[in-house]
Design a protein around this motif. Structure first.
Motif, PDB file in Angstrom:
ATOM      1  N   ARG A 111      55.285  31.100  42.500  1.00 37.15           N
ATOM      2  CA  ARG A 111      56.055  31.622  43.642  1.00 37.15           C
ATOM      3  C   ARG A 111      56.686  32.971  43.287  1.00 37.15           C
ATOM      4  NH1 ARG A 111      58.051  26.101  43.509  1.00 37.15           N
ATOM      5  NH2 ARG A 111      56.886  24.826  45.013  1.00 37.15           N
ATOM      6  N   ALA A 112      57.194  33.096  42.070  1.00 34.44           N
ATOM      7  CA  ALA A 112      57.851  34.338  41.666  1.00 34.44           C
ATOM      8  C   ALA A 112      56.835  35.471  41.539  1.00 34.44           C
ATOM      9  CB  ALA A 112      58.585  34.135  40.345  1.00 34.44           C
ATOM     10  N   VAL A 113      55.678  35.182  40.953  1.00 36.69           N
ATOM     11  CA  VAL A 113      54.643  36.207  40.811  1.00 36.69           C
ATOM     12  C   VAL A 113      54.177  36.677  42.186  1.00 36.69           C
ATOM     13  CG1 VAL A 113      52.261  36.600  40.062  1.00 36.69           C
ATOM     14  CG2 VAL A 113      53.874  35.462  38.524  1.00 36.69           C
ATOM     15  N   ALA A 114      53.947  35.732  43.084  1.00 41.60           N
ATOM     16  CA  ALA A 114      53.557  36.098  44.451  1.00 41.60           C
ATOM     17  C   ALA A 114      54.678  36.877  45.136  1.00 41.60           C
ATOM     18  CB  ALA A 114      53.197  34.851  45.251  1.00 41.60           C
ATOM     19  N   GLY A 115      55.922  36.468  44.876  1.00 43.04           N
ATOM     20  CA  GLY A 115      57.056  37.159  45.462  1.00 43.04           C
ATOM     21  C   GLY A 115      57.202  38.586  44.970  1.00 43.04           C
ATOM     22  N   ASP A 116      56.687  38.858  43.765  1.00 41.63           N
ATOM     23  CA  ASP A 116      56.703  40.220  43.233  1.00 41.63           C
ATOM     24  C   ASP A 116      55.688  41.117  43.935  1.00 41.63           C
ATOM     25  OD1 ASP A 116      58.627  39.509  41.374  1.00 41.63           O
ATOM     26  OD2 ASP A 116      57.212  39.325  39.694  1.00 41.63           O
ATOM     27  N   GLY A 117      54.833  40.515  44.750  1.00 40.88           N
ATOM     28  CA  GLY A 117      53.799  41.285  45.428  1.00 40.88           C
ATOM     29  C   GLY A 117      52.451  41.259  44.747  1.00 40.88           C
ATOM     30  N   HIS A 118      52.298  40.427  43.708  1.00 38.76           N
ATOM     31  CA  HIS A 118      51.027  40.318  43.010  1.00 38.76           C
ATOM     32  C   HIS A 118      50.119  39.310  43.716  1.00 38.76           C
ATOM     33  CE1 HIS A 118      52.880  42.750  39.995  1.00 38.76           C
ATOM     34  NE2 HIS A 118      53.760  41.816  39.658  1.00 38.76           N
ATOM     35  N   GLU A 119      48.842  39.451  43.450  1.00 36.85           N
ATOM     36  CA  GLU A 119      47.853  38.544  44.041  1.00 36.85           C
ATOM     37  C   GLU A 119      47.693  37.297  43.182  1.00 36.85           C
ATOM     38  OE1 GLU A 119      43.019  38.360  44.953  1.00 36.85           O
ATOM     39  OE2 GLU A 119      43.894  40.128  43.989  1.00 36.85           O
ATOM     40  N   PRO A 156      46.316  31.942  51.473  1.00 34.89           N
ATOM     41  CA  PRO A 156      45.060  31.522  50.846  1.00 34.89           C
ATOM     42  C   PRO A 156      44.566  32.553  49.842  1.00 34.89           C
ATOM     43  CG  PRO A 156      44.942  31.351  53.248  1.00 34.89           C
ATOM     44  CD  PRO A 156      46.195  32.115  52.932  1.00 34.89           C
ATOM     45  N   PRO A 157      43.995  32.112  48.743  1.00 36.30           N
ATOM     46  CA  PRO A 157      43.437  33.060  47.779  1.00 36.30           C
ATOM     47  C   PRO A 157      42.213  33.760  48.354  1.00 36.30           C
ATOM     48  CG  PRO A 157      42.934  30.801  47.131  1.00 36.30           C
ATOM     49  CD  PRO A 157      43.876  30.714  48.285  1.00 36.30           C
ATOM     50  N   ALA A 158      42.049  35.033  47.974  1.00 34.68           N
ATOM     51  CA  ALA A 158      40.912  35.821  48.467  1.00 34.68           C
ATOM     52  C   ALA A 158      39.749  35.833  47.497  1.00 34.68           C
ATOM     53  CB  ALA A 158      41.362  37.261  48.732  1.00 34.68           C
ATOM     54  N   GLY A 159      40.005  35.465  46.244  1.00 33.35           N
ATOM     55  CA  GLY A 159      38.942  35.572  45.264  1.00 33.35           C
ATOM     56  C   GLY A 159      39.050  34.564  44.145  1.00 33.35           C
ATOM     57  N   MET A 160      38.016  34.535  43.332  1.00 34.80           N
ATOM     58  CA  MET A 160      37.894  33.561  42.248  1.00 34.80           C
ATOM     59  C   MET A 160      37.435  34.253  40.974  1.00 34.80           C
ATOM     60  SD  MET A 160      35.126  30.400  41.978  1.00 34.80           S
ATOM     61  CE  MET A 160      35.961  29.328  43.140  1.00 34.80           C
ATOM     62  N   ARG A 161      37.960  33.758  39.857  1.00 34.98           N
ATOM     63  CA  ARG A 161      37.394  34.037  38.538  1.00 34.98           C
ATOM     64  C   ARG A 161      37.163  32.691  37.872  1.00 34.98           C
ATOM     65  NH1 ARG A 161      40.523  38.166  35.241  1.00 34.98           N
ATOM     66  NH2 ARG A 161      39.048  39.588  36.259  1.00 34.98           N
ATOM     67  N   THR A 162      35.935  32.352  37.591  1.00 34.81           N
ATOM     68  CA  THR A 162      35.656  31.056  36.988  1.00 34.81           C
ATOM     69  C   THR A 162      36.242  31.008  35.576  1.00 34.81           C
ATOM     70  OG1 THR A 162      33.494  31.836  36.224  1.00 34.81           O
ATOM     71  CG2 THR A 162      33.569  30.678  38.333  1.00 34.81           C
ATOM     72  N   ALA A 163      36.634  29.831  35.142  1.00 35.99           N
ATOM     73  CA  ALA A 163      37.196  29.667  33.799  1.00 35.99           C
ATOM     74  C   ALA A 163      36.155  30.042  32.760  1.00 35.99           C
ATOM     75  CB  ALA A 163      37.650  28.221  33.602  1.00 35.99           C
ATOM     76  N   SER A 164      36.557  30.885  31.829  1.00 36.53           N
ATOM     77  CA  SER A 164      35.664  31.380  30.779  1.00 36.53           C
ATOM     78  C   SER A 164      34.445  32.079  31.360  1.00 36.53           C
ATOM     79  CB  SER A 164      35.218  30.246  29.846  1.00 36.53           C
ATOM     80  OG  SER A 164      36.321  29.626  29.244  1.00 36.53           O
ATOM     81  N   THR A 289      45.469  45.490  43.393  1.00 31.94           N
ATOM     82  CA  THR A 289      45.026  44.122  43.134  1.00 31.94           C
ATOM     83  C   THR A 289      43.512  44.043  43.279  1.00 31.94           C
ATOM     84  OG1 THR A 289      45.195  43.444  45.446  1.00 31.94           O
ATOM     85  CG2 THR A 289      47.188  43.228  44.076  1.00 31.94           C
ATOM     86  N   HIS A 290      42.948  42.972  42.779  1.00 32.45           N
ATOM     87  CA  HIS A 290      41.510  42.758  42.942  1.00 32.45           C
ATOM     88  C   HIS A 290      41.149  42.663  44.424  1.00 32.45           C
ATOM     89  CE1 HIS A 290      41.549  42.291  38.703  1.00 32.45           C
ATOM     90  NE2 HIS A 290      40.419  41.621  38.606  1.00 32.45           N
ATOM     91  N   GLU A 291      41.990  41.986  45.191  1.00 30.26           N
ATOM     92  CA  GLU A 291      41.708  41.862  46.622  1.00 30.26           C
ATOM     93  C   GLU A 291      41.654  43.231  47.289  1.00 30.26           C
ATOM     94  OE1 GLU A 291      43.442  39.825  50.742  1.00 30.26           O
ATOM     95  OE2 GLU A 291      44.546  39.575  48.855  1.00 30.26           O
ATOM     96  N   ALA A 292      42.615  44.091  46.991  1.00 26.00           N
ATOM     97  CA  ALA A 292      42.648  45.419  47.606  1.00 26.00           C
ATOM     98  C   ALA A 292      41.421  46.232  47.210  1.00 26.00           C
ATOM     99  CB  ALA A 292      43.931  46.145  47.217  1.00 26.00           C
ATOM    100  N   VAL A 293      41.017  46.157  45.936  1.00 22.47           N
ATOM    101  CA  VAL A 293      39.833  46.882  45.489  1.00 22.47           C
ATOM    102  C   VAL A 293      38.595  46.362  46.206  1.00 22.47           C
ATOM    103  CG1 VAL A 293      38.314  47.328  43.516  1.00 22.47           C
ATOM    104  CG2 VAL A 293      40.795  47.483  43.236  1.00 22.47           C
ATOM    105  N   ALA A 294      38.464  45.039  46.292  1.00 24.82           N
ATOM    106  CA  ALA A 294      37.283  44.449  46.935  1.00 24.82           C
ATOM    107  C   ALA A 294      37.202  44.848  48.400  1.00 24.82           C
ATOM    108  CB  ALA A 294      37.315  42.932  46.792  1.00 24.82           C
ATOM    109  N   ARG A 295      38.315  44.812  49.105  1.00 28.60           N
ATOM    110  CA  ARG A 295      38.302  45.188  50.531  1.00 28.60           C
ATOM    111  C   ARG A 295      37.922  46.661  50.692  1.00 28.60           C
ATOM    112  NH1 ARG A 295      39.638  41.049  53.475  1.00 28.60           N
ATOM    113  NH2 ARG A 295      41.144  39.496  52.724  1.00 28.60           N
ATOM    114  N   TRP A 296      38.496  47.513  49.857  1.00 30.39           N
ATOM    115  CA  TRP A 296      38.191  48.930  49.963  1.00 30.39           C
ATOM    116  C   TRP A 296      36.704  49.183  49.718  1.00 30.39           C
ATOM    117  CZ3 TRP A 296      40.788  53.117  51.704  1.00 30.39           C
ATOM    118  CH2 TRP A 296      40.208  54.372  51.446  1.00 30.39           C
TER     119      TRP A 296
END
Length: 304
Positions: A111-119, A156-164, A289-296
């Protein structure tokens, strides 16, 4: 060690073309999505990311060692606060990928990380190895992880990074079913590209990571499997700086993968701080963020 199941078509050297070609085409790099220009006329896009694994790796391995769990807890207890403080001082947005179990263990952090404006992005359920799972199990865990992160982060999350970066033959189909904008697990290019599934465009943006742009590779790659050769922070800093300088010269994307339990240590957070200083001194950087880069990239890809 369990031996892999024998392929119905025999050994790889016995496969007919349809077999090896079909395997290669399951998830393949398509058209480049490198844009003709970055926002505001920036020379380079910088996407910083943090895989907040915390305690999930020993939990995944059914390892109940308090020592190993404490190593994971360090990322939440000390690493993430240092990272958040640095990003706040520098006014830089970033992307934090969470295994759902890690998020459930540390909901206030999410919640705090999201509240900071991070994805907040998806990083598995419990850092499971996708390639070892039946498709139905991988799908169920991915959907549950997305729901958990959406509830904690407030969107909702916009993207995924699979574990490892363990991308199974069925992972791309799950990403498409979930309606995600991007993935950040595959490594076919330096620049963003569109993923193909069986030769067909998917509309999914791939933001490629790389092992040489991952802090854990240099600082004891797997802290739970025993110590690896130690790379001095100065050497890691030199490699990351060279990767950034190359991206800047080419007008491309610099994507860096880090971990709170790694980069968050006293001797290592300075690597990131000095790297950010170098990037800002160089100028012309769009931190996003990754989301912003992907959208652009999806909206402004250069004509082929």
């Amino acid at each position: 060690m369990t031996q892999p199941a024998r392929h119905p078509d025999g050994e790889p050297y016995e496969w007919p073309e349809r077999t090896w070609r079909g395997i290669v085409e399951r998830a393949r790099a398509g058209r480049s999505l490198k844009p003709a220009a970055w926002p505001g006329g920036a020379r380079c896009a910088v996407a910083l990311s943090f895989d907040a694994d915390h305690e999930t790796i020993p939990l995944r391995d059914a390892d109940e060692s308090p020592m190993k769990l404490s190593q994971g807890q360090y990322g939440a207890r000390r690493g993430t606060p240092r990272i958040r403080a640095l990003l706040a001082r520098e006014a830089i947005p970033a992307t934090f990928f969470y295994p759902a179990v890690s998020a459930l263990l540390h909901p206030d952090e999410v919640r705090a990380v999201a509240g900071d404006g991070h994805e907040i992005g998806i990083h598995s359920w419990i850092h499971e190895r996708n390639a070892l799972l039946p498709h139905a199990v991988e799908r169920d865990l991915s959907l549950r992880a997305a729901e958990t992160l959406a509830r904690l982060a407030g969107r909702p999350p916009a993207g995924m990074r699979t574990a490892s970066w363990d991308f199974s033959p069925g992972t791309l189909a799950i990403i498409r079913e979930m309606g995600l904008l991007y993935d950040s697990s595959l490594m076919a290019d330096d620049e963003p590209y569109e993923l193909l599934e069986d030769g067909e465009p998917t509309g999914i943006v791939e933001l490629p990571p790389e092992w040489i742009r991952d802090d854990a590779v240099y600082f004891n790659m797997d802290r739970f499997a025993g110590l690896r050769p130690y790379t001095p922070p100065s050497a890691v800093e030199e490699i990351f700086r060279a990767e950034f300088d190359g991206a800047w010269e080419e007008g491309g994307l610099f994507l860096l993968t880090m971990h709170p339990h790694v980069i968050g240590h006293r001797s290592r957070i300075g690597v990131l701080e000095r790297l950010i200083g170098h990037m800002k001194a160089k100028g012309g950087c769009w931190f996003a963020t990754h989301e912003a880069v992907a959208r652009w990239c999806l909206e402004h890809a250069a004509a082929a």
